[in-house]
Each structure stands twice: as structure tokens, then as C-alpha cells.
Design a protein around this motif. Structure first.
Motif, short mmCIF file in Angstrom:
data_model
loop_
_atom_site.label_atom_id
_atom_site.label_comp_id
_atom_site.label_asym_id
_atom_site.label_seq_id
_atom_site.Cartn_x
_atom_site.Cartn_y
_atom_site.Cartn_z
N GLU A 634 -8.80 7.32 16.08
CA GLU A 634 -8.70 6.66 17.38
C GLU A 634 -8.86 7.72 18.45
OE1 GLU A 634 -5.54 4.04 18.16
OE2 GLU A 634 -5.88 2.80 16.38
N THR A 635 -9.84 7.51 19.33
CA THR A 635 -10.15 8.53 20.33
C THR A 635 -10.75 7.86 21.56
OG1 THR A 635 -11.33 10.61 20.70
CG2 THR A 635 -12.45 8.96 19.36
N THR A 636 -11.20 8.69 22.50
CA THR A 636 -11.85 8.15 23.70
C THR A 636 -13.31 7.81 23.38
OG1 THR A 636 -12.60 10.31 24.47
CG2 THR A 636 -10.40 9.57 25.17
N LEU A 637 -13.88 6.98 24.20
CA LEU A 637 -15.28 6.58 24.01
C LEU A 637 -16.19 7.81 24.06
CD1 LEU A 637 -17.33 4.29 23.71
CD2 LEU A 637 -17.35 4.07 26.20
N GLU A 638 -15.94 8.69 25.00
CA GLU A 638 -16.79 9.87 25.13
C GLU A 638 -16.67 10.79 23.93
OE1 GLU A 638 -19.19 10.54 27.32
OE2 GLU A 638 -18.78 8.49 27.96
N GLU A 639 -15.44 11.00 23.43
CA GLU A 639 -15.25 11.86 22.26
C GLU A 639 -15.92 11.26 21.03
OE1 GLU A 639 -13.97 14.94 21.76
OE2 GLU A 639 -14.02 15.01 23.96
N ALA A 640 -15.85 9.94 20.92
CA ALA A 640 -16.49 9.27 19.78
C ALA A 640 -17.99 9.49 19.79
CB ALA A 640 -16.17 7.77 19.81
N LYS A 641 -18.58 9.43 21.00
CA LYS A 641 -20.02 9.68 21.11
C LYS A 641 -20.36 11.11 20.72
CE LYS A 641 -20.94 6.14 24.64
NZ LYS A 641 -21.31 5.89 26.05
N LYS A 642 -19.47 12.05 21.08
CA LYS A 642 -19.69 13.44 20.71
C LYS A 642 -19.64 13.62 19.19
CE LYS A 642 -17.86 15.38 25.01
NZ LYS A 642 -16.75 16.16 25.62
N LEU A 643 -18.85 12.78 18.52
CA LEU A 643 -18.78 12.82 17.06
C LEU A 643 -20.04 12.28 16.41
CD1 LEU A 643 -15.11 11.59 16.42
CD2 LEU A 643 -16.00 13.89 16.00
N GLY A 644 -20.90 11.65 17.23
CA GLY A 644 -22.13 11.07 16.70
C GLY A 644 -21.95 9.66 16.17
N ALA A 645 -20.88 8.99 16.60
CA ALA A 645 -20.60 7.64 16.10
C ALA A 645 -21.70 6.68 16.53
CB ALA A 645 -19.26 7.15 16.62
N ILE A 646 -22.15 5.84 15.59
CA ILE A 646 -23.19 4.85 15.86
C ILE A 646 -22.54 3.62 16.48
CG2 ILE A 646 -24.88 3.31 14.80
CD1 ILE A 646 -25.26 5.46 12.65
N ALA A 647 -23.06 3.21 17.63
CA ALA A 647 -22.54 2.04 18.32
C ALA A 647 -23.50 0.87 18.14
CB ALA A 647 -22.35 2.34 19.80
N LEU A 648 -22.96 -0.33 18.14
CA LEU A 648 -23.79 -1.54 18.08
C LEU A 648 -23.98 -2.06 19.48
CD1 LEU A 648 -22.27 -3.49 15.06
CD2 LEU A 648 -24.22 -1.95 15.08
N PHE A 649 -25.25 -2.38 19.84
CA PHE A 649 -25.48 -2.88 21.19
C PHE A 649 -24.89 -4.26 21.40
CE2 PHE A 649 -29.47 -3.77 18.82
CZ PHE A 649 -29.44 -5.15 18.86
N THR A 650 -24.46 -4.93 20.33
CA THR A 650 -23.86 -6.26 20.47
C THR A 650 -22.39 -6.17 20.84
OG1 THR A 650 -23.36 -6.29 18.12
CG2 THR A 650 -25.41 -7.30 18.82
N GLU A 651 -21.82 -4.99 20.79
CA GLU A 651 -20.39 -4.85 21.03
C GLU A 651 -20.14 -4.16 22.36
OE1 GLU A 651 -18.17 -6.09 19.05
OE2 GLU A 651 -19.51 -6.67 17.43
N LYS A 652 -18.99 -4.47 22.95
CA LYS A 652 -18.53 -3.77 24.14
C LYS A 652 -17.31 -2.95 23.74
CE LYS A 652 -21.39 -5.48 27.14
NZ LYS A 652 -22.37 -5.90 26.17
N TYR A 653 -17.25 -1.71 24.24
CA TYR A 653 -16.19 -0.80 23.84
C TYR A 653 -15.33 -0.43 25.05
CZ TYR A 653 -19.22 -0.38 19.78
OH TYR A 653 -19.99 -0.66 18.68
N GLY A 654 -14.02 -0.33 24.81
CA GLY A 654 -13.11 0.10 25.85
C GLY A 654 -13.05 1.62 25.90
N GLU A 655 -12.10 2.13 26.69
CA GLU A 655 -11.98 3.58 26.82
C GLU A 655 -11.46 4.20 25.52
OE1 GLU A 655 -13.00 5.73 29.20
OE2 GLU A 655 -14.03 3.93 29.88
N ARG A 656 -10.55 3.49 24.82
CA ARG A 656 -10.07 3.95 23.53
C ARG A 656 -10.79 3.17 22.44
NH1 ARG A 656 -7.45 8.57 23.17
NH2 ARG A 656 -6.46 7.83 21.25
N VAL A 657 -11.32 3.90 21.46
CA VAL A 657 -12.10 3.25 20.41
C VAL A 657 -11.63 3.73 19.04
CG1 VAL A 657 -14.16 2.94 21.82
CG2 VAL A 657 -13.86 5.06 20.53
N ARG A 658 -12.02 2.98 18.02
CA ARG A 658 -11.70 3.32 16.63
C ARG A 658 -13.00 3.68 15.93
NH1 ARG A 658 -10.59 0.55 11.67
NH2 ARG A 658 -8.78 1.42 10.59
#
Length: 882
Positions: A634-658
Motif C-alpha cells: 500500500e503506497t501513494t499513486l506516484e510511488e506505485a508508478k515509480k515501481l512500474g505498476a501497470i494501471a488499467l485505463f478502466t479504473e480510477k485510482y485514489g492517492e493511496r493505492v494497493r
């Protein structure tokens, strides 16, 4: 007013409303994955429907966005007007039950006129209001300080879709000066809101405050909303002092590049070529974004829209003298223009360009076929001394071959002909009616339910840690009412905490039981969904009375849950394996995670080869056998992106993500349940791969026990096959099957040779039966051959021998199958006889139909008893020629 770029205007708008407490929502995909009523996302508010109808409560009721949108109801006008587009961006600010008229109006005025923002001259701005909306008029004048003579009352200023949310609206116009006007200054339409080019509407603010009921009455909404829309392309034309939207930095680079490719046409040379430049620039933007969001050219739905746009642009390219594929070369430029807000377009440019070029090449082939049909129709019309081409043919050229009707009319005019436009319009209307029926009567927006949206009781999901917990029942909803107790039947329950997973992200909801303090099962959980404010809402079958504020034991069915989480982890491994094998353009387009199987939809241009499927399967199993650790972060949206996490364009993400991380192999945003180690999956097996839509493929697969059972079942089939082939070992089966196939091929060759001999023997007798009909000779006969191949052989011999003017042969292939063939000699063909016309006249006698070339046509039927009648009908047809 400073000249600003489109990127600066977009950023300034979003920054302004961010400063007013709005959450900036990223532009959603053009493909509406959660709204079956829409073909495309067609406005900014389309992405807000779930908030406005109350099905979801936003974390922040103040939202702003720049939303890419596509509208296709006016494609024919694109290029002919100053502001029609297929793809456009809608800047908007939205209030979901928060601020209302005063804030919306004063903030709009501040953004437009304040020196640190847009800095427009206030004397050039005019507003319109609904005549009965005295409150809006008062705010504009008294609070925003807009002079009375800059406020116009307009009866049309009421936003209403027939049923659902509605309310008055206020439009803002910019006075571009009389030099932009297409009307005299004293013309009655020369006012803000009139049909003129001087006063340009740049913003519309909708005050959504009523529910338009089915009986025609208007009731106040429980929560009043603000919905605004500012077309980016329009406002950019103001800042850049452009006569139309096309002379801005959003379009001009595309127009200039097209001119370079043409090498002979320049923008501004003529009105006709300017239309073509505009069409190309507009359409390639729409096509690029649509393909980037996962849509692909096809013959239906949104895929048909993409195909039509590409074909229309190609035709206009030809008008500019561009004969080769060229649109694909504009794709990177679209990405460059939009890079500041849509970097993903440039990242996918190679893939998008590849798709566009494939479609261009395909159309260039289709174009030849269409032109051939058109030339045949022109020739037929001239031969029959007609003055016009059938509107039905023009529509076929439009619908099947992508010919704009204007092009057909141009070709016809060159030959001294016209097109039956009324007939064309009638066919077009039929198509629109079919499309309207296909869309159904789905409403575009519902109305908030005060019941569910007003439930604020907190509810914690604890299913990541435990599958059984003691919980307090906080809310009971029965028959759309909050109650304190339920005796039996079906009810919706919300607890202070729950281990039950609510269906989301493709993972099905948990099921299980609810027990009393005494350990008795008092209810069965049959479904779990998210309430508008995020609580896990349990649909239960009530077995014994349940009461609010009582403590119960919630127990998830462990076996069901464990099988689901294995399959969910498998989808993550499959997603990454597909990227590894097919390429980075592939992305998830949907999934379903059940206990007994998984379904995974993904984008790809064509079917996946057996070899690639085998690679994918091997890669997934390799990760399973490595027993990789599966961890959640569980981290911030920005940190998750830095980890290289793949996001789905069908989903909306808050500031805290899993984020779910599987070793160093896969990292994805995910709120679902997963195993602890990949080894828990045991085995992964792909069951099928198929297409489910334009550019979308589907894999179904199994894991663990189901994978073993699947393989065991195939092993049994293989053993049964070996026994039937009488081979001792399973490994001998392929060799034995190969030998049998060779034997079959040799036998088929022998049969074919014998059939050819039989056909040749019959030919001698048949060709002697030449009968005279008027000035023509006819050979007709029923023959005993295997089918159409042998009939064609006989027709070839007939042609070589020039045995007659016309040939008609029939054979009964079986009790319910007939084949017919008709040939016409070159001399008869020149005189106007056509094999296609004759076959159409006689085929109904055998219960069939057919067609073909003018010199050779064939047909099939279901009634062998009608062969004699068909042959007789051929004689009658020829007798009527004289």
C-alpha cells in the motif's frame, strides 16, 4: 490578451479549478467500459454519470477535467464548417451536490477575465440565461458585475434530455469583432446566441437542479449539481485569433504535413482542397486516439466508425493527389501535438501507425473493387439509356466500400449522369432506424437515490487478513427502505467490518454464511457489491430474523475464496506473459475471475498463433514453478508508478493505492485477493483463445485442480484414439494419423481422376445436344457428377470447343442439394446476354439462388426435383430474348 498555446490553455484551466479545491480527474478512455448506453465517451459529463446518478459518491465533490471525446452524428459536416469535429476536448468543472450557481458563475468570470489567468477583455464577453432563471441573471449582474446589456435571455437555455437530471444553463460568448462576422451588423441573428460567426460560444454552465419525471413534471433533485463544458478547440481559436478551429496549433501542423506529402496542393488554395485538408487533420486525430484507447477498425460498432473515418480521409487524400498510404505518417505528429497531456499517444505511435497503415492498404484494395462496381453501374445506365444511377447502388458504394456519396455523384457527373438522391436518402434513413433500434431505449443518466447515497456508516474490509470475523450489523435495506429488523426473504446488509470481498476488478464476490452468537446460520451471503460510498453491501438470503446493532459472525466459504484468488493471481501472470510474447501494445480489456476458471480479454490485431499461445503458457507455468513470492504494497499513486505498476485505463485510482507484486516478474495496481506464493497455483493451462470484438481477444484458462482435470480428460481422449487406431503407444498416434491422411489423399486423387473421366465421357454426349432457340444455340442437360468442381470442368471443355452460345448444366449432389452452372459465349456476351441474369431466372426452380461473372455464373439449391423445371425455364428465358 496574450496568445497562448493549446497546452497552456488546458493547463491553466485545470490549475485554476485545482486552486478552487477541485480534484483533477485524468481524461478517461474514449471506449466507455462501464456504460453500455454509449458507443464513445462523447462529453466531459459522460464520465461523471456515476457521480451524478448517485451510484458512486466521489471522494471530492468538486472535480475538473479535460476529457477527450468523440461524436459521430455529424461526420459529413466535418471540414465544411468552422467548428465541427469528430474528436474534441471538453474542459469542465463539476460540483456533485456541493457548490452551485454563485460559485460556478463567479469562478467562470474570474478565470476568463482575471489578469493572472485568461485575461480576456470583459467588454468582449456576453452571457445568456434562461428567462425564468432570475437567480442566475442576478448573480451575473450583481456579483460578477456583468453589465445588463451583456446579458441576454434565451428560451433555449434549458438543458433537458427528456427524463432525468435537467435545469437551466448559462452560455458565455466571446465577441470576435465584426471582421469575423458573416452577417451585417444589423442582421437580427447578429447577437450572442444567434446564427453568426462573430459571437463565439466558449462555455456552457448547466445548473442541474430538477428531475424531469416520466409524467412530464419537474421535481427538485435531492442534490443540486454543476456541469460545465468549454470546448478546448473553440477557446484556442480565440486565443490564437484563428478564423476557424483548424488554423490553430491543434490542427495546422497536421495540415502543413499533409500539404508536404501531397506535393501539389496547399492549404488556402481553394475552398474544395481546404475541406480535404481539414477532414484529414480532424479524422487522423480521432483515429489515433481511438486506436490508442483499444478500439480497432471493423465492420460494426465503434470499429466501423474508425474504418469510415480512415476511408473518408483516404478519399480526401486522393483529391489532394495522394495515391499511396499516408495517414499513418501523421500519427506521430498527432502524438507530438498532444504530448503534454496525453504522452501515451506518442508512446504507442508505432503500434497505432501500423494499424492505420494496414487499414489504408486494405481500403486501397477495396477502392478498386468499388470503382469497378461504379463503372459497371455507369455502363449499365448508359446501355439502358438512363439518366441517373440507382440510389441503392450509391448507398452500397457508401456503406460497403466507404465511398462518400459526393464522390459517386462526381464520377457520375463526369459521365453525364446524376444519382437518385431520394433513393440514397431513403436507404440512409433505413440504416439510421436500424442503428436506433440497436441502441434501444437506454437512458443516458439516472437520478440519485437518496437512500443509498445518504448512508455514511463506515464499513471496513478485513478480508485481506481473515475470512471470519465478529461484526456488528449497522444497516438493513429491505424493499428500498431502511429497517431495523428483517424476518425472511432477501435483504441488503452493511456491517461495521466484513471479510467478504465485493465484486470488483473482474473478481467475483465472496459467498458464505452469517451466524448468530449461538453459532446458528441465520443468513446466506449470495452477492456482495460496493455501495455508493464504498461500503461492502451484502445481498443475503435471510433464514432467521436479523436486527440492527446485533453482533454476528461473518464467515467466507474458504474453498470458493481460495480457488478464486488462485485464478486472480494467474490473470496477473497471464497479462505480463502476453506482453512478453505479443508486445507492449497489448493491454487488458477485461477479465472474469471465477473459482473454476478465469477469462482474460486483451487487445491484439489478430488471433494468437498456437506457437505464441504455447509460449505464453510456458512462461506462466515457469513463474508458478519458481514459487515466486506474492506481496501487496500500500503506497501513494506516484510511488506505485515509480515501481512500474501497470494501471488499467478502466479504473480510477485514489492517492493511496494497493499494488500486487509477483517476484520481479509482475507489478500491477489491484485491490483483489491473491495467493502467497505462485506455487500455490500448481499448474496453468489455456483452454481456448477466441475473438470477442474488434481487436479484442479472449483467453479462457484453468489452474490447479481444474487444470489437472482438463489435462486428464485430454489424456483419456488420446488413449481412446490410440485404441481406435490400434497403436500400442500414445506417441505413435501422430504417425498413424499421418499415414491415414496420406491414404485419404491418395483415394481422393483417384476419385477425382475417375470423376474427371466420367465428366469427359458425358461431355461428348452433352455437347451433341445443341438446340436452336431463335438466333441462339443452347446446350442444357442434367449430368451425373460429384458437384460444382466437375460442372466447372465441363464448362471449361464447352468453352474450349465453342459448342454453343449458352450452356446450362445441373446436377443433383444429394437428396437436398443441387448445383447449377451457366456459361455464355463471347459473341452472346457482346450481344447483351449475361450468365448472371439467366442463373437468377432459373435458380428459384431448384429452391436456390446464385450469381457470378457475366460469362459464367453458378447457383445452389435444395430441390433436385426442380431441375427439369429449371432447364425448361432456361429455354423460356432465351425465347423471350427475341
Amino acid at each position: 490578451m496574450e496568445k497562448l498555446s493549446s497546452a497552456q490553455i488546458r493547463k491553466m484551466y485545470l490549475d485554476f479549478f485545482k486552486s478552487k479545491g477541485h480534484t483533477v480527474m485524468p481524461s478517461a478512455s474514449l471506449v466507455p467500459h462501464d456504460d453500455p448506453t454509449l458507443l464513445w465517451i462523447n462529453s466531459g459529463v459522460a464520465t461523471m454519470k456515476k457521480f451524478f446518478d448517485g451510484s458512486v459518491v466521489p471522494k471530492n465533490p468538486r472535480i475538473t477535467s479535460s476529457q477527450k471525446s468523440i461524436r459521430t452524428n455529424d461526420i459529413e459536416n466535418v471540414g465544411h464548417t468552422a467548428r465541427h469535429h469528430t474528436l474534441f476536448e471538453m474542459l469542465g468543472n463539476f460540483s456533485v451536490g456541493d457548490y452551485f450557481k454563485e460559485e460556478a458563475i463567479t469562478w467562470a468570470w474570474e478565470l476568463l477575465t482575471s489578469p493572472q489567468w485568461f485575461a480576456m477583455d470583459p467588454t468582449r464577453l456576453y452571457v445568456t440565461v434562461y428567462p425564468k432563471d432570475t437567480e442566475a441573471k442576478r448573480i451575473w449582474h450583481e456579483v460578477a458585475q456583468v453589465p445588463q446589456d451583456h446579458i441576454y435571455e434565451v428560451d433555449d437555455n434549458f438543458w433537458d434530455i427528456g427524463e432525468g437530471p435537467s435545469g437551466p444553463d448559462s452560455e458565455i460568448f466571446y465577441d470576435r469583432g465584426q471582421e469575423f462576422n458573416n452577417l451585417p451588423e444589423d442582421d437580427p441573428e447578429s447577437y450572442p446566441g444567434g446564427e453568426n460567426e462573430r459571437y463565439l460560444e466558449i462555455w456552457n454552465i448547466v445548473f442541474s437542479e430538477f428531475n424531469h419525471k416520466p409524467d412530464g413534471t419537474y421535481a427538485p433533485l435531492p442534490h443540486k449539481n454543476i456541469d460545465t463544458g468549454m470546448g478546448l478547440e473553440r477557446v484556442v481559436s480565440v486565443f490564437q485569433n484563428a478564423r476557424t478551429n483548424f488554423e490553430t496549433d491543434l490542427f495546422l501542423p497536421l495540415i502543413n504535413e499533409t500539404a508536404k506529402i501531397s506535393g501539389q496542393a496547399k492549404y488556402g488554395d481553394s475552398a474544395a482542397t481546404d475541406v480535404s485538408f481539414k477532414v484529414i487533420a480532424d479524422h487522423i486525430r480521432a483515429v489515433t486516439f481511438a486506436i490508442g484507447d483499444g478500439a480497432l477498425p471493423s465492420n460494426e460498432g465503434r470499429g466501423y466508425v474508425i474504418r469510415r473515418l480512415i476511408r473518408r480521409a483516404v478519399m480526401h487524400g486522393q483529391k489532394l493527389g495522394i495515391e499511396q498510404a499516408f495517414l499513418y505518417r501523421l500519427v506521430p505528429l498527432v502524438g507530438k501535438i498532444m504530448e503534454s497531456y496525453y504522452p501515451e499517444v506518442l508512446q504507442q505511435a508505432d503500434y497505432i501507425a501500423k494499424v492505420v497503415k494496414m487499414e489504408e492498404d486494405r481500403f486501397n484494395e477495396t477502392l478498386k473493387d468499388g470503382l469497378q462496381l461504379l463503372n459497371e453501374m455507369i455502363a449499365d445506365a448508359k446501355q439502358e439509356q438512363l439518366q441517373e444511377i440507382s440510389g441503392k447502388v450509391a448507398f452500397k458504394l457508401y456503406d460497403t466500400y466507404g465511398f462518400p456519396v459526393e464522390l459517386t455523384k462526381e464520377y457520375a457527373l463526369e459521365q453525364g449522369l446524376t444519382v437518385a438522391e431520394n433513393e440514397f436518402d431513403a436507404e440512409m434513413q433505413k440504416q439510421k432506424e436500424r442503428a436506433r433500434k440497436a441502441r434501444g431505449n437506454a437512458k443516458s443518466m439516472g437520478v440519485q437515490s437518496g437512500l443509498l447515497t445518504d448512508i455514511t456508516t463506515p464499513s471496513e474490509y478485513v478480508g485481506y487478513q481473515t475470512l471470519t470475523t465478529q461484526s456488528v450489523l449497522k444497516e438493513i435495506i429491505c424493499d428500498e427502505h431502511l429497517v431495523n429488523e428483517v424476518q425472511a426473504g432477501t435483504a441488503l446488509l452493511i456491517f461495521d467490518k466484513t471479510p467478504f470481498y465485493a465484486e470488483m476488478g473482474g473478481q467475483v464476490a465472496d459467498r458464505g454464511v452469517i451466524k448468530s452468537a449461538q453459532g446458528e446460520v441465520v443468513a446466506r451471503v449470495i452477492d456482495v457489491q460496493h455501495a455508493p460510498k464504498g461500503q461492502n453491501m451484502h445481498t443475503v438470503e435471510v433464514l432467521q430474523p436479523l436486527k440492527v446493532d446485533q453482533t454476528y459472525t461473518l464467515a467466507v466459504e474458504r474453498e470458493f475464496h481460495d480457488k478464486v484468488r488462485k485464478n486472480h493471481t494467474a490473470t496477473h501472470l497471464l497479462d505480463q506473459a502476453l506482453r512478453d510474447v505479443l508486445g507492449s501494445h497489448t493491454h487488458q480489456a477485461g477479465s472474469l475471475v471465477e473459482p473454476t476458471y478465469l477469462r482474460f480479454d486483451f487487445t491484439n490485431l489478430g488471433s494468437v498463433t498456437a506457437a505464441d499461445l504455447a509460449k505464453v503458457e510456458q512462461i506462466v507455468n515457469a513463474q508458478i514453478w519458481q514459487n515466486l513470492k506474492v506481496e501487496t504494497i500500500e503506497t501513494t499513486l506516484e510511488e506505485a508508478k515509480k515501481l512500474g505498476a501497470i494501471a488499467l485505463f478502466t479504473e480510477k485510482y485514489g492517492e493511496r493505492v494497493r499494488v500486487v507484486k509477483i517476484g520481479n516478474y509482475s507489478t500491477e495496481f489491484c485491490g483483489g485477493n491473491h495467493v502467497d506464493q505462485t506455487g500455490d497455483l500448481g499448474l496453468f493451462k489455456i483452454v481456448s483463445e477466441s475473438g470477442v470484438g474488434a481487436g479484442v481477444r479472449r483467453i479462457e484458462a484453468v489452474t490447479s485442480k481444474e487444470a489437472y482435470e482438463y489435462l486428464e480428460g485430454h489424456s483419456q481422449l488420446l488413449q481412446e484414439t490410440a485404441a481406435g487406431l490400434k497403436v500400442a503407444q500414445l506417441k505413435e498416434v501422430p504417425h498413424r494419423v499421418g499415414l491415414l491422411q496420406q491414404e485419404i489423399k491418395q483415394l481422393e486423387q483417384k476419385v477425382s481422376t475417375l470423376e474427371a473421366k466420367v465428366a469427359s465421357q458425358q461431355a461428348a454426349a452433352i455437347f451433341a445436344q445443341n438446340e436452336k432457340i431463335g438466333k441462339w444455340t443452347l446446350i442444357k442437360a442434367q449430368v451425373k457428377v460429384a458437384g460444382m468442381d466437375q460442372l466447372r470442368q465441363l464448362a471449361d471443355q464447352w468453352k474450349a470447343k465453342a459448342a454453343s452460345d449458352v450452356l446450362v448444366l445441373a446436377t443433383a449432389v444429394s437428396k437436398d442439394k443441387v448445383n447449377l452452372i451457366v456459361g455464355v459465349s463471347p459473341q452472346a456476351l457482346k450481344a447483351g446476354l449475361k450468365a448472371g441474369a439467366l442463373i437468377k431466372a432459373i435458380a428459384p426452380k431448384v429452391g436456390g439462388g446464385g450469381g457470378g461473372r457475366p460469362d459464367l455464373a453458378q447457383a445452389g439449391g435444395k430441390n433436385p426435383e426442380g431441375i427439369a423445371a429449371a432447364l425448361a425455364a432456361a429455354v423460356t428465358w432465351m425465347q423471350q430474348l427475341d
